[in-house]
Enzyme design. Structure first.
Site, short mmCIF file in Angstrom:
data_model
loop_
_atom_site.label_atom_id
_atom_site.label_comp_id
_atom_site.label_asym_id
_atom_site.label_seq_id
_atom_site.Cartn_x
_atom_site.Cartn_y
_atom_site.Cartn_z
N ASN A 1 -5.96 9.47 1.34
CA ASN A 1 -6.73 9.90 2.38
C ASN A 1 -7.85 10.87 1.70
OD1 ASN A 1 -4.10 9.14 4.51
ND2 ASN A 1 -5.99 8.64 5.08
N LYS B 1 1.10 -1.08 0.03
CA LYS B 1 -0.03 -0.11 -0.12
C LYS B 1 0.83 1.23 -0.12
CE LYS B 1 -2.59 2.46 3.57
NZ LYS B 1 -3.57 2.46 4.56
N HIS C 1 -6.93 -0.59 9.51
CA HIS C 1 -5.93 0.67 9.55
C HIS C 1 -5.06 0.64 10.41
CE1 HIS C 1 -5.86 4.56 11.66
NE2 HIS C 1 -5.38 4.98 10.23
N ASP D 1 -3.46 4.98 -1.04
CA ASP D 1 -4.65 5.72 0.16
C ASP D 1 -4.03 7.28 -0.06
OD1 ASP D 1 -5.81 6.52 2.10
OD2 ASP D 1 -4.90 5.46 3.75
N ASN E 1 -11.03 4.02 5.88
CA ASN E 1 -10.67 4.17 7.34
C ASN E 1 -11.12 5.49 7.68
OD1 ASN E 1 -7.87 4.49 6.34
ND2 ASN E 1 -8.00 5.90 8.02
N LYS F 1 1.08 5.20 0.97
CA LYS F 1 0.40 6.29 1.43
C LYS F 1 0.61 7.45 0.48
CE LYS F 1 -1.38 7.06 4.22
NZ LYS F 1 -3.05 7.11 4.44
N ASP G 1 -10.18 -0.47 12.49
CA ASP G 1 -9.18 -0.40 13.27
C ASP G 1 -9.59 -0.88 14.80
OD1 ASP G 1 -7.19 0.15 15.14
OD2 ASP G 1 -6.38 1.82 13.76
N GLU H 1 -7.94 2.99 -1.55
CA GLU H 1 -8.27 3.24 -0.36
C GLU H 1 -8.52 4.76 -0.17
OE1 GLU H 1 -6.02 1.45 2.70
OE2 GLU H 1 -6.18 3.18 4.19
N ASN I 1 -1.79 3.44 12.78
CA ASN I 1 -1.02 4.58 12.89
C ASN I 1 0.33 3.93 13.57
OD1 ASN I 1 -4.26 5.96 13.64
ND2 ASN I 1 -2.82 7.22 12.46
#
Ligand code: GKR
Ligand code: MG
Length: 443
Positions: A236, A204, A336, A234, A286, A206, A310, A257, A338
């Site tokens: 976001n 994946k 998900h 992803d 997420n 980011k 998550d 995502e 962090n």
């Protein structure tokens, strides 16, 4: 269940670990990340541990929960947790992570999950079974597939912040994970090192950092290097839906995502549905389904295929319950993440072991911390892209209090404890401010 051991002590210990200068839509990761630990003792001599996001609000909410936990039999864990979750839900002002506003993270995160994990750890030790046996319908699998979480990384030497350096390491992954990585070739180098060291087969990236076209170039480069990999990006929710469709249609993405989000009065649940309809590419989130009410609307809109539930957002039992519903509806569970320590990793592993259905490869930031930030004597190892679920009781980990207290010392030296990705970002773009619709390096 009064004939089970009684909780005699609960400690809330904030801790910090080291991070790379990772980029996302939120900005740039600081040199340190923070987490909150819960350590419970019971009168049979067992210790139970749990981990959740850092920050003062979560720490204080955990401290406020101490009277609801100490003195209670561990067999009451469901009652204790549901009381705490109900209280949280009554006061939470959750507007989801739709716009990735990090100040909202504390409302999405259920700090109580750290207490739930620690109670489950104690209960598993009491019954001599792993936590996954106590969740949902019990253990569903023995190995958890993990994805390689790729990030763009900016040059730490352009800051005067105390980022660590591991360029001298013999480990090919450690050697590069603190250094600049901003091109498709550099992202493929990350994927290759991750494959060599951990055997990841799925990746994946980011996104939400560079222009969408450049990020999709990196995706195609990863796919050419690993033709059998499931690849995901992803950003976001940073891309406008029309741009997301243009960027992704016909690409090598296995799923996307949060490719788009709120826009022109539409919610991300609506734009994601438009994206799916136009591209036929499955979506994961997420951001637009972080609780039951949001999930209901995401399902009605048909905007998501993969819910990254998550356990820190949904609780451990809540996340597994979510997997049961998703599996009944032919949808997919994942998680998900962090930045986190090895206690959270164990929590993910137990939830994923109990999650129903054909789950997607699990997210974890652990590869950015592994080998440097352990708080246990026996962190889970990623081998051939998987973590094996052992038969060890509870979470299957043994806390190392010396390491915890060192991480607590580091925390106490920091000048701020809540995540703020603007500070490091401003070394690269003067007066940089978060904008949920602009990739962080595009201003
Ligand atoms: O660590 O910068 C990051 C990620 O962007 C994180 O904050 C996200 O919450 O990994 C996460 C995601 O999947 O959206
Ligand atoms: Mg995401």
């Amino acid at each position: 269940m009064t004939n089970t051991p009684i909780v005699t002590d609960m400690k809330v210990i904030p801790v910090a670990g080291y991070d790379s200068l990772l980029l996302s839509l939120s900005g740039a990761h600081a040199p340190f990340y923070t987490r909150n630990l819960v350590i419970l003792k019971d009168n049979s001599g067992n210790t139970g541990v749990g981990e959740v996001h850092g920050g003062v609000a979560i720490k204080e909410s955990l401290e406020a929960a101490i009277p609801f936990v100490v003195g209670k039999p561990i067999g009451d864990y469901r009652k204790i947790i549901s009381t705490l979750f109900d209280a949280h839900n009554r006061i939470a002002n959750s507007e989801s992570l739709q716009n990735l506003d990090l100040s909202k993270l504390k409302d999405i995160v259920h700090g109580e999950t750290a207490i739930e994990a620690a109670l489950l750890d104690l209960m598993g030790k009491f019954l001599n079974c792993p936590v996954c046996d106590l969740l949902g319908d019990g253990r569903q699998r023995d190995d958890i597939t993990i994805l390689g979480y790729l990030f763009y990384i900016e040059d730490k030497n352009k800051t005067d912040l105390p980022y660590i350096d591991e360029s001298d390491s013999k480990n090919p992954w450690y050697q590069i994970r603190r250094n600049r990585s901003m091109t498709p070739d550099a992202i493929v180098r990350e994927a290759q090192a991750l494959y060599d060291v951990y055997g990841f087969e799925h990746f994946k990236l980011k996104g939400g950092v560079l222009r969408g076209e450049e990020e999709m170039e990196a995706i195609e480069a990863v796919k050419s290097a690993f033709p059998n990999a499931r690849v995901n990006i992803d950003p976001n929710g940073a891309w406008k839906v029309a741009d997301a469709i243009k960027l992704c249609k016909g690409s090598s993405l296995t799923y996307a995502e949060d490719p788009c989000g709120t826009e022109s009065g539409f919610s991300g649940r609506e734009t994601m549905a438009d994206f799916k309809e136009a591209t036929g590419i499955p979506t994961a989130t997420n951001m637009i389904a972080t609780d039951w009410r949001q999930l209901k609307h995401a399902i009605i809109e048909k905007s998501v295929d993969i819910v990254l539930a998550d356990p820190h957002f949904w609780g451990m039992s809540g996340s597994v319950r979510c997997s049961q519903i998703l599996s009944d509806w032919n949808l997919t569970w994942g998680s998900h993440s962090n930045n986190h320590f090895d206690i959270t990793l164990a929590q993910y592993v137990q939830c994923a072991a109990a999650a129903k259905g054909d789950i997607t490869a699990l997210d974890t930031h652990w590869i950015w911390q592994e080998g440097h930030d352990e708080l246990t004597n026996n962190p889970h190892k990623i081998v051939n892209g998987k973590i094996h679920v052992s038969d060890e009781p509870g979470l299957g980990i043994e806390i190392n209090m010396d390491k915890v207290m060192k991480a607590n010392e580091l925390y106490n030296k920091l000048t701020y404890w809540d995540r703020n990705d603007s500070i490091s970002m401003q070394y690269f773009i003067k007066d940089w401010k978060f904008d949920s619709k602009k990739p962080s390096m595009v201003r």
